[in-house]
Scaffold this motif. Structure first.
Motif, mmCIF file in Angstrom:
data_model
loop_
_atom_site.group_PDB
_atom_site.id
_atom_site.type_symbol
_atom_site.label_atom_id
_atom_site.label_comp_id
_atom_site.label_asym_id
_atom_site.label_seq_id
_atom_site.Cartn_x
_atom_site.Cartn_y
_atom_site.Cartn_z
ATOM 1 N N TYR A 11 14.681 40.738 -18.957
ATOM 2 C CA TYR A 11 15.607 41.539 -19.766
ATOM 3 C C TYR A 11 15.679 40.917 -21.147
ATOM 4 O O TYR A 11 15.905 39.716 -21.285
ATOM 5 C CB TYR A 11 17.004 41.547 -19.148
ATOM 6 C CG TYR A 11 17.113 42.293 -17.839
ATOM 7 C CD1 TYR A 11 17.117 43.681 -17.807
ATOM 8 C CD2 TYR A 11 17.238 41.594 -16.639
ATOM 9 C CE1 TYR A 11 17.249 44.365 -16.605
ATOM 10 C CE2 TYR A 11 17.363 42.270 -15.428
ATOM 11 C CZ TYR A 11 17.371 43.659 -15.419
ATOM 12 O OH TYR A 11 17.503 44.319 -14.239
ATOM 13 N N ILE A 18 16.455 37.105 -20.431
ATOM 14 C CA ILE A 18 16.716 36.689 -19.049
ATOM 15 C C ILE A 18 15.534 37.077 -18.178
ATOM 16 O O ILE A 18 15.216 38.262 -18.045
ATOM 17 C CB ILE A 18 17.996 37.358 -18.495
ATOM 18 C CG1 ILE A 18 19.217 36.902 -19.310
ATOM 19 C CG2 ILE A 18 18.192 37.016 -17.018
ATOM 20 C CD1 ILE A 18 20.479 37.661 -19.002
ATOM 21 N N ALA A 20 14.653 37.728 -14.924
ATOM 22 C CA ALA A 20 15.338 37.996 -13.659
ATOM 23 C C ALA A 20 14.378 37.805 -12.489
ATOM 24 O O ALA A 20 14.715 37.168 -11.497
ATOM 25 C CB ALA A 20 15.916 39.402 -13.657
ATOM 26 N N PRO A 39 19.945 34.809 -2.898
ATOM 27 C CA PRO A 39 21.284 34.554 -3.442
ATOM 28 C C PRO A 39 21.686 35.580 -4.501
ATOM 29 O O PRO A 39 20.827 36.217 -5.105
ATOM 30 C CB PRO A 39 21.153 33.149 -4.060
ATOM 31 C CG PRO A 39 19.698 32.881 -4.185
ATOM 32 C CD PRO A 39 18.998 33.732 -3.179
ATOM 33 N N SER A 40 22.991 35.725 -4.714
ATOM 34 C CA SER A 40 23.476 36.645 -5.737
ATOM 35 C C SER A 40 22.872 36.277 -7.086
ATOM 36 O O SER A 40 22.723 35.106 -7.403
ATOM 37 C CB SER A 40 24.998 36.581 -5.822
ATOM 38 O OG SER A 40 25.544 37.255 -4.725
ATOM 39 N N GLY A 41 22.504 37.291 -7.831
ATOM 40 C CA GLY A 41 21.947 37.069 -9.163
ATOM 41 C C GLY A 41 20.469 36.740 -9.169
ATOM 42 O O GLY A 41 19.895 36.455 -10.211
ATOM 43 N N CYS A 42 19.831 36.809 -7.989
ATOM 44 C CA CYS A 42 18.417 36.410 -7.945
ATOM 45 C C CYS A 42 17.478 37.556 -8.325
ATOM 46 O O CYS A 42 16.267 37.364 -8.369
ATOM 47 C CB CYS A 42 18.043 35.837 -6.574
ATOM 48 S SG CYS A 42 17.683 37.066 -5.321
ATOM 49 N N GLY A 43 18.039 38.721 -8.573
ATOM 50 C CA GLY A 43 17.187 39.810 -9.046
ATOM 51 C C GLY A 43 16.887 40.865 -7.994
ATOM 52 O O GLY A 43 15.939 41.630 -8.127
ATOM 53 N N LYS A 44 17.715 40.939 -6.956
ATOM 54 C CA LYS A 44 17.466 41.911 -5.884
ATOM 55 C C LYS A 44 17.608 43.346 -6.386
ATOM 56 O O LYS A 44 16.776 44.194 -6.102
ATOM 57 C CB LYS A 44 18.431 41.652 -4.708
ATOM 58 C CG LYS A 44 18.285 40.259 -4.108
ATOM 59 C CD LYS A 44 19.216 40.053 -2.916
ATOM 60 C CE LYS A 44 20.688 40.129 -3.253
ATOM 61 N NZ LYS A 44 21.139 39.063 -4.170
ATOM 62 N N THR A 45 18.688 43.581 -7.135
ATOM 63 C CA THR A 45 18.899 44.936 -7.664
ATOM 64 C C THR A 45 17.798 45.289 -8.654
ATOM 65 O O THR A 45 17.263 46.406 -8.639
ATOM 66 C CB THR A 45 20.289 45.034 -8.332
ATOM 67 O OG1 THR A 45 21.287 44.800 -7.332
ATOM 68 C CG2 THR A 45 20.521 46.392 -8.958
ATOM 69 N N THR A 46 17.442 44.323 -9.477
ATOM 70 C CA THR A 46 16.359 44.529 -10.442
ATOM 71 C C THR A 46 15.078 44.936 -9.720
ATOM 72 O O THR A 46 14.420 45.911 -10.090
ATOM 73 C CB THR A 46 16.116 43.216 -11.227
ATOM 74 O OG1 THR A 46 17.337 42.865 -11.887
ATOM 75 C CG2 THR A 46 15.001 43.361 -12.230
HETATM 76 P P1 ADP Z 1 21.157 40.534 -7.730
HETATM 77 O O1 ADP Z 1 21.109 41.992 -7.417
HETATM 78 O O2 ADP Z 1 20.243 39.713 -6.866
HETATM 79 O O3 ADP Z 1 22.539 39.981 -7.696
HETATM 80 P P2 ADP Z 1 20.379 41.370 -10.405
HETATM 81 O O4 ADP Z 1 19.065 42.046 -10.260
HETATM 82 O O5 ADP Z 1 21.553 42.267 -10.542
HETATM 83 O O6 ADP Z 1 20.589 40.330 -9.220
HETATM 84 O O7 ADP Z 1 20.334 40.409 -11.675
HETATM 85 C C1 ADP Z 1 19.372 39.381 -11.824
HETATM 86 C C2 ADP Z 1 19.569 38.715 -13.174
HETATM 87 O O8 ADP Z 1 19.280 39.628 -14.208
HETATM 88 C C3 ADP Z 1 20.995 38.230 -13.425
HETATM 89 O O9 ADP Z 1 20.906 37.040 -14.154
HETATM 90 C C4 ADP Z 1 21.590 39.328 -14.271
HETATM 91 O O10 ADP Z 1 22.602 38.827 -15.089
HETATM 92 C C5 ADP Z 1 20.396 39.821 -15.057
HETATM 93 N N1 ADP Z 1 20.496 41.252 -15.384
HETATM 94 C C6 ADP Z 1 20.602 42.275 -14.516
HETATM 95 N N2 ADP Z 1 20.626 43.463 -15.144
HETATM 96 C C7 ADP Z 1 20.552 43.189 -16.461
HETATM 97 C C8 ADP Z 1 20.516 43.986 -17.661
HETATM 98 N N3 ADP Z 1 20.562 45.319 -17.603
HETATM 99 N N4 ADP Z 1 20.432 43.337 -18.841
HETATM 100 C C9 ADP Z 1 20.350 41.993 -18.897
HETATM 101 N N5 ADP Z 1 20.366 41.183 -17.829
HETATM 102 C C10 ADP Z 1 20.469 41.762 -16.620
#
Ligand code: ADP
Ligand code: MG
Length: 275
Positions: A11, A18, A20, A39-46
């Protein structure tokens, strides 16, 4: 069915960068139920957004049924974590569930059947006329699942769908997902930060490292196909698997993981299960 190759997502914006997801490679066979845990924040949603064509990877590719994903692929449905924001409050439950079907060019009669079937599958046959805000959190999440099912997806992508519901509802919804997976022979990719949930639900678990994310290990869940919230969770094998995954995730958090690419190669999906 699903092939993720060298996926990377960085990102960038407002002077920040970042990373991700660093480098993810894995595949999911047709009809498989795979849990991704990290773990939370590891990029699963991404990752899931890249798989669902909602986000463009920085590098690497996603293939679905042999076709490169470059937008929301047909035949794929998403269940998001935040069901509260994923249902339209002004539309009744039936209309919410039927909404994605409008794009499919089906007759109104066929749409009605699919909506009724899907609501029935999740035990909400009577709720079609209600508004989402009249339902409990667990019921709203079942509506979101029904909406995904009505679409008759080949691939169902679920992003921590039960993170916000109470423990009892969560257990019921986990069993619902396994039942629907078996009945409808879908390919399911289920993302969670919850180790027990991943082991209970999955036929296979892919363990992710902390961000910047790589595949830490893949393991086959050799528990009986018929799972039971009490018996399965009390089984010694369940405890072994969860302890193993827990150790991997703790190590990943501490940054003591060995080269993850090697682990991913060594423990491919056909490797023998862990002791
Ligand atoms: P998870 O779903 O595993 O908790 P995310 O995929 O939401 O993780 O996020 C992974 C990393 O990318 C985090 O550090 C988050 O802050 C960052 N991130 C997620 N979405 C965005 C975005 N749209 N812009 C910038 N950083 C992002
Ligand atoms: Mg997330």
């Amino acid at each position: 069915m699903l092939d993720v190759r060298g996926l990377k997502k960085v990102y960038e914006g407002s002077g920040r960068r970042i990373e991700a997801v660093r480098d993810l490679t894995f595949s999911v066979a047709a009809g498989e139920l795979v849990c991704l845990v990290g773990p939370s924040g590891c990029g699963k949603t991404t990752l899931l957004k890249c798989v669902g064509g909602l986000l463009e990877p920085t590098a690497g590719e996603v293939f679905l049924a042999g076709r490169k994903v470059d937008g929301p692929p047909p035949g794929t449905a998403f269940v998001f974590q935040e069901y509260g924001r994923s249902l339209f409050p002004w539309m009744r439950v039936g209309a919410n569930v039927g909404l994605p079907l409008r794009r499919k060019g089906l007759s109104a009669a066929r749409r009605r059947v699919l909506v009724a079937d899907a609501l029935e599958s999740v035990g909400l046959a009577d709720a079609a006329g209600a508004h989402p805000w009249q339902l409990s959190g667990g019921m709203q999440q079942r509506v979101a699942i029904a909406r995904a099912l009505a679409y008759e997806p080949d691939v169902l992508l679920m992003d921590e769908p039960f993170a916000a519901v109470d423990a009892q509802t969560r257990a019921d919804l986990e069993d619902l997902v396994r039942r629907l997976w078996r009945e409808r022979s879908m390919t399911v990719l289920f993302v969670t930060h919850d180790i027990d949930e991943a082991v209970y639900l999955g036929e296979r678990v892919i363990v992710l490292s902390a961000s910047p994310t790589v595949v830490r290990e893949q393991l086959r869940v050799d528990l009986p196909r018929e799972r039971d919230q009490s018996a399965t969770r009390a089984a010694p094998r369940f405890a072994e698997l969860r302890t193993h995954v827990y150790g991997l995730i703790q190590a990943a958090k501490r940054g003591t993981a060995p080269a993850a690419r090697d682990a991913a190669v060594d423990l491919g999906k056909d490797s023998p299960p862990v002791r």
